[in-house]
Design a protein around this motif. Structure first.
Motif, PDB file in Angstrom:
ATOM      1  N   GLN A 252       0.821  -1.108  -0.020  1.00 21.50           N
ATOM      2  CA  GLN A 252      -0.010  -0.158  -0.097  1.00 21.50           C
ATOM      3  C   GLN A 252       0.727   1.350  -0.155  1.00 21.50           C
ATOM      4  N   ALA A 253       0.675   1.996  -1.030  1.00 21.28           N
ATOM      5  CA  ALA A 253       1.439   3.254  -1.244  1.00 21.28           C
ATOM      6  C   ALA A 253       0.822   4.307  -0.365  1.00 21.28           C
ATOM      7  N   PRO A 254       1.434   5.291   0.033  1.00 19.42           N
ATOM      8  CA  PRO A 254       0.756   6.598   0.501  1.00 19.42           C
ATOM      9  C   PRO A 254      -0.472   7.028  -0.329  1.00 19.42           C
ATOM     10  N   GLY A 255      -1.725   7.139   0.283  1.00 16.25           N
ATOM     11  CA  GLY A 255      -2.762   7.895  -0.508  1.00 16.25           C
ATOM     12  C   GLY A 255      -3.367   6.735  -1.554  1.00 16.25           C
ATOM     13  N   LYS A 256      -2.745   5.292  -1.574  1.00 11.39           N
ATOM     14  CA  LYS A 256      -3.346   4.394  -2.387  1.00 11.39           C
ATOM     15  C   LYS A 256      -4.026   3.584  -1.628  1.00 11.39           C
ATOM     16  N   GLY A 257      -4.872   2.578  -2.567  1.00  9.63           N
ATOM     17  CA  GLY A 257      -5.260   1.601  -1.984  1.00  9.63           C
ATOM     18  C   GLY A 257      -4.193   0.307  -1.851  1.00  9.63           C
ATOM     19  N   ARG A 258      -4.705  -0.643  -1.066  1.00  5.80           N
ATOM     20  CA  ARG A 258      -3.729  -2.078  -1.112  1.00  5.80           C
ATOM     21  C   ARG A 258      -3.767  -2.825  -2.344  1.00  5.80           C
ATOM     22  N   GLU A 259      -2.818  -3.125  -2.815  1.00  7.92           N
ATOM     23  CA  GLU A 259      -2.680  -4.175  -3.879  1.00  7.92           C
ATOM     24  C   GLU A 259      -2.096  -5.399  -3.591  1.00  7.92           C
TER      25      GLU A 259
ATOM     26  N   ASN B 241      15.451  -4.546  -9.409  1.00  4.36           N
ATOM     27  CA  ASN B 241      14.990  -3.515 -10.669  1.00  4.36           C
ATOM     28  C   ASN B 241      13.829  -2.510  -9.895  1.00  4.36           C
ATOM     29  N   LEU B 242      14.015  -2.284  -8.636  1.00  6.95           N
ATOM     30  CA  LEU B 242      13.029  -1.259  -8.017  1.00  6.95           C
ATOM     31  C   LEU B 242      12.941   0.092  -8.550  1.00  6.95           C
ATOM     32  N   ASN B 243      11.817   0.738  -8.740  1.00  3.62           N
ATOM     33  CA  ASN B 243      11.534   2.195  -9.250  1.00  3.62           C
ATOM     34  C   ASN B 243      10.684   2.771  -8.244  1.00  3.62           C
ATOM     35  N   VAL B 244      10.690   4.007  -8.287  1.00  4.14           N
ATOM     36  CA  VAL B 244       9.840   4.956  -7.321  1.00  4.14           C
ATOM     37  C   VAL B 244       8.758   4.407  -7.059  1.00  4.14           C
ATOM     38  N   GLY B 245       7.936   3.986  -8.079  1.00  7.01           N
ATOM     39  CA  GLY B 245       6.552   3.456  -7.967  1.00  7.01           C
ATOM     40  C   GLY B 245       6.203   2.360  -7.265  1.00  7.01           C
ATOM     41  N   ASP B 246       7.312   1.596  -6.725  1.00  6.90           N
ATOM     42  CA  ASP B 246       7.502   0.392  -5.810  1.00  6.90           C
ATOM     43  C   ASP B 246       7.328   1.039  -4.223  1.00  6.90           C
ATOM     44  N   THR B 247       7.566   2.133  -4.112  1.00  7.14           N
ATOM     45  CA  THR B 247       7.355   2.945  -2.762  1.00  7.14           C
ATOM     46  C   THR B 247       6.183   2.434  -2.031  1.00  7.14           C
ATOM     47  N   ALA B 248       6.328   1.824  -0.806  1.00  6.94           N
ATOM     48  CA  ALA B 248       5.046   1.428  -0.151  1.00  6.94           C
ATOM     49  C   ALA B 248       5.236   0.857   1.086  1.00  6.94           C
ATOM     50  N   TYR B 249       4.263   0.456   1.823  1.00  3.81           N
ATOM     51  CA  TYR B 249       4.377  -0.570   3.134  1.00  3.81           C
ATOM     52  C   TYR B 249       3.918  -1.912   2.426  1.00  3.81           C
ATOM     53  N   TYR B 250       4.772  -2.876   2.817  1.00  6.67           N
ATOM     54  CA  TYR B 250       4.600  -4.178   2.106  1.00  6.67           C
ATOM     55  C   TYR B 250       4.113  -5.204   3.304  1.00  6.67           C
ATOM     56  N   TYR B 251       3.025  -5.846   3.047  1.00 11.22           N
ATOM     57  CA  TYR B 251       2.391  -6.893   4.158  1.00 11.22           C
ATOM     58  C   TYR B 251       2.498  -8.214   3.520  1.00 11.22           C
ATOM     59  N   CYS B 252       2.621  -9.326   4.385  1.00  8.70           N
ATOM     60  CA  CYS B 252       2.360 -10.606   4.003  1.00  8.70           C
ATOM     61  C   CYS B 252       0.934 -11.027   4.880  1.00  8.70           C
ATOM     62  N   ALA B 253       0.440 -11.783   4.268  1.00  7.95           N
ATOM     63  CA  ALA B 253      -1.077 -12.347   4.885  1.00  7.95           C
ATOM     64  C   ALA B 253      -1.285 -13.768   4.534  1.00  7.95           C
TER      65      ALA B 253
END
Length: 126
Positions: A39-46, A85-97
């Motif tokens: 989940q990136a800031p201001g965006k939904g969870r993906e 090959n990370l890019n700026v668009g990968d900035t987010a909190y990452y969760y496992c579930a």
């Protein structure tokens, strides 16, 4: 109550790599499919990647396909997400579930998750 813990996040430059880990207490990851979300800031969870109990089935969102690799070490009760090959668009909190009803499933998906970690922050920036 099961607790999931993600680790391995941090600050990385564009083009760099990180390897995230998902571990659990009071829960045997080995017996369940595991899914990764972000989940990136201001965006939904993906939902971005998941792996079946036996590891033979994996799935990736188009946004990470070819760059991220999910794997599991059932001896260590850990699931990994190798991110290249990370890019700026990968900035987010990452969760496992995990979905507690998916015991020993040889499939995985991104719905009906019962157990979540608190997330690890990945920041991609120059």
């Amino acid at each position: 109550q099961p607790q999931f813990v993600e680790s391995g996040g941090g600050l990385v430059q564009p083009g760099g790599s990180l390897n995230l880990s998902c571990a659990a207490s009071a829960f045997t990851l080995n017996y369940y499919p595991i899914s990764w979300f972000r989940q990136a800031p201001g965006k939904g969870r993906e939902g971005i990647s998941c792996i079946s109990t036996d590891g033979d089935y994996t799935n990736y969102a188009d946004s990470v396909k070819g760059r991220f690799t999910i794997s599991r070490d059932n001896n260590m009760n850990i699931v990994y997400l190798q991110m290249n090959n990370l890019n700026v668009g990968d900035t987010a909190y990452y969760y496992c579930a995990a979905d507690r009803s998916a015991f020993m499933s040889n499939f995985c998906e991104y719905v009906d998750m019962d157990y979540w970690g608190k997330g690890t922050l990945v920041t991609v920036s120059s």
